[in-house]
Design a protein around this motif. Structure first.
Motif, mmCIF file in Angstrom:
data_model
loop_
_atom_site.group_PDB
_atom_site.id
_atom_site.type_symbol
_atom_site.label_atom_id
_atom_site.label_comp_id
_atom_site.label_asym_id
_atom_site.label_seq_id
_atom_site.Cartn_x
_atom_site.Cartn_y
_atom_site.Cartn_z
ATOM 1 N N UNK A 143 8.109 16.782 -8.828
ATOM 2 C CA UNK A 143 9.368 16.277 -8.283
ATOM 3 C C UNK A 143 9.086 15.737 -6.879
ATOM 4 N N UNK A 144 9.496 14.508 -6.605
ATOM 5 C CA UNK A 144 9.235 13.897 -5.307
ATOM 6 C C UNK A 144 10.537 13.348 -4.740
ATOM 7 N N UNK A 145 10.761 13.630 -3.464
ATOM 8 C CA UNK A 145 12.015 13.272 -2.821
ATOM 9 C C UNK A 145 12.022 11.823 -2.316
ATOM 10 N N UNK A 146 13.222 11.298 -2.190
ATOM 11 C CA UNK A 146 13.415 9.963 -1.627
ATOM 12 C C UNK A 146 12.782 9.882 -0.239
ATOM 13 N N UNK A 147 12.069 8.793 -0.007
ATOM 14 C CA UNK A 147 11.442 8.566 1.284
ATOM 15 C C UNK A 147 9.995 9.009 1.351
ATOM 16 N N UNK A 148 9.535 9.809 0.378
ATOM 17 C CA UNK A 148 8.146 10.263 0.385
ATOM 18 C C UNK A 148 7.202 9.126 0.007
ATOM 19 N N UNK A 149 6.065 9.081 0.663
ATOM 20 C CA UNK A 149 5.035 8.085 0.365
ATOM 21 C C UNK A 149 4.068 8.681 -0.648
ATOM 22 N N UNK A 150 3.907 8.046 -1.801
ATOM 23 C CA UNK A 150 3.009 8.575 -2.823
ATOM 24 C C UNK A 150 1.685 7.809 -2.882
ATOM 25 N N UNK A 151 1.616 6.702 -2.167
ATOM 26 C CA UNK A 151 0.364 5.948 -2.073
ATOM 27 C C UNK A 151 0.329 5.242 -0.740
ATOM 28 N N UNK A 152 -0.729 5.463 0.033
ATOM 29 C CA UNK A 152 -0.876 4.839 1.331
ATOM 30 C C UNK A 152 -1.873 3.683 1.262
ATOM 31 N N UNK A 170 2.020 2.484 -11.787
ATOM 32 C CA UNK A 170 1.630 1.568 -10.708
ATOM 33 C C UNK A 170 0.378 0.813 -11.140
ATOM 34 N N UNK A 171 0.552 -0.431 -11.560
ATOM 35 C CA UNK A 171 -0.564 -1.209 -12.066
ATOM 36 C C UNK A 171 -1.588 -1.471 -10.967
ATOM 37 N N UNK A 172 -1.135 -1.588 -9.724
ATOM 38 C CA UNK A 172 -2.066 -1.807 -8.619
ATOM 39 C C UNK A 172 -2.962 -0.588 -8.408
ATOM 40 N N UNK A 173 -2.414 0.600 -8.624
ATOM 41 C CA UNK A 173 -3.215 1.826 -8.483
ATOM 42 C C UNK A 173 -4.344 1.841 -9.505
ATOM 43 N N UNK A 174 -4.014 1.501 -10.748
ATOM 44 C CA UNK A 174 -5.025 1.536 -11.801
ATOM 45 C C UNK A 174 -6.070 0.455 -11.586
ATOM 46 N N UNK A 175 -5.643 -0.724 -11.190
ATOM 47 C CA UNK A 175 -6.591 -1.814 -10.932
ATOM 48 C C UNK A 175 -7.529 -1.461 -9.788
ATOM 49 N N UNK A 176 -6.953 -0.897 -8.728
ATOM 50 C CA UNK A 176 -7.760 -0.499 -7.572
ATOM 51 C C UNK A 176 -8.731 0.615 -7.935
ATOM 52 N N UNK A 177 -8.286 1.554 -8.754
ATOM 53 C CA UNK A 177 -9.144 2.664 -9.176
ATOM 54 C C UNK A 177 -10.337 2.151 -9.977
ATOM 55 N N UNK A 178 -10.100 1.274 -10.922
ATOM 56 C CA UNK A 178 -11.175 0.740 -11.757
ATOM 57 C C UNK A 178 -12.205 -0.004 -10.914
ATOM 58 N N UNK A 179 -11.745 -0.704 -9.893
ATOM 59 C CA UNK A 179 -12.644 -1.476 -9.022
ATOM 60 C C UNK A 179 -13.263 -0.621 -7.916
ATOM 61 N N UNK A 180 -12.836 0.653 -7.829
ATOM 62 C CA UNK A 180 -13.335 1.580 -6.806
ATOM 63 C C UNK A 180 -13.137 1.012 -5.406
ATOM 64 N N UNK A 209 -10.238 0.569 -1.937
ATOM 65 C CA UNK A 209 -9.115 1.232 -1.288
ATOM 66 C C UNK A 209 -7.834 0.464 -1.609
ATOM 67 N N UNK A 210 -6.726 1.170 -1.562
ATOM 68 C CA UNK A 210 -5.451 0.561 -1.906
ATOM 69 C C UNK A 210 -5.033 -0.473 -0.885
ATOM 70 N N UNK A 211 -4.466 -1.559 -1.375
ATOM 71 C CA UNK A 211 -3.941 -2.601 -0.498
ATOM 72 C C UNK A 211 -2.414 -2.573 -0.455
#
Length: 211
Positions: A31-40, A79-89, A91-93
């Motif tokens: 459970x994650x509250x409004x305003x929380x950042x789940x990916x930096x 989050x498609x960007x998370x999966x794409x970034x993970x596969x390419x090893x 950092x998140x943009x």
């Protein structure tokens, strides 16, 4: 419980019994509250989120710390960007912020990579999601490039109303400006223009769309 959630909210993934079982064994419901950042932005991917309820917004940050809204993650999506970034090893943009209290199934990054290697259904899910979000981005570029700013603002407000299932949008002019990469003064001026044209009503801390 997790098995039922996967079957109901992510039926494409559940079509493969082995993949469904792998997800159930590897994941956790949080459970994650409004305003929380789940990916930096600027960090490596540690988990892949699958949204069960609530709403998440994905932003692109610039060098000055400014943010522009790219797209939304709705229930039944990831989050498609998370999966794409993970596969390419890499950092998140992008940055992901919970817009509305959310239930999220999270899968550790190493388990997600294993599923990507072993299950075509997993990759099909993300390919379809990528196409969907790419179309949303293309539409945003089209509006930004070929349309005036009041159309962009009106479409943003209509999208917010649809996602929140309410024509009353509780958001400040500053917050809207931040998400659209504009200034508070410009947004305030455009909102007043849209009010004069009959698209909405401006109230204290509230924007109400008119049918």
């Amino acid at each position: 419980m997790l098995q039922t959630i996967i079957e109901h909210h992510f039926p494409h993934l559940a079509k493969n019994p082995q993949l469904k079982e792998e997800i159930v064994r590897s994941s956790e419901l949080v459970q994650i509250k409004k305003g929380d950042v789940i990916l930096k932005s600027g960090t490596y991917i540690k988990v892949i989120p699958f949204l069960v309820s609530g709403l998440v917004k994905i932003f692109k940050e610039d060098e000055t710390g400014g943010e522009v809204l790219l797209y939304y993650i709705e229930p039944g999506e990831s989050c498609v960007m998370s999966m794409t970034t993970l596969v390419k090893d890499e950092i998140s943009k992008v940055k992901a912020i919970v817009e509305k209290d959310a239930e999220i199934v999270i899968i550790p990054a190493e388990r997600a990579l294993k599923m990507a290697r072993n299950y075509p259904k997993w990759n099909e899910f993300f390919y379809d999601l990528f196409n969907l979000k790419f179309d949303e981005l293309l539409h945003m570029v089209e509006v930004l490039t070929f349309s005036n700013k009041d159309r962009l603002l009106l479409e943003y407000l209509q999208k917010e109303a649809t996602l929140h299932k309410s024509k009353k949008i509780q958001s400040t002019h500053q917050q809207i400006a931040k998400e659209l990469g504009s200034s508070r003064e410009v947004i305030s001026r455009l909102l007043k223009k849209l009010e004069r044209e009959g698209y909405l009503l401006l109230k204290q801390g509230l924007i109400q769309l008119v049918d």
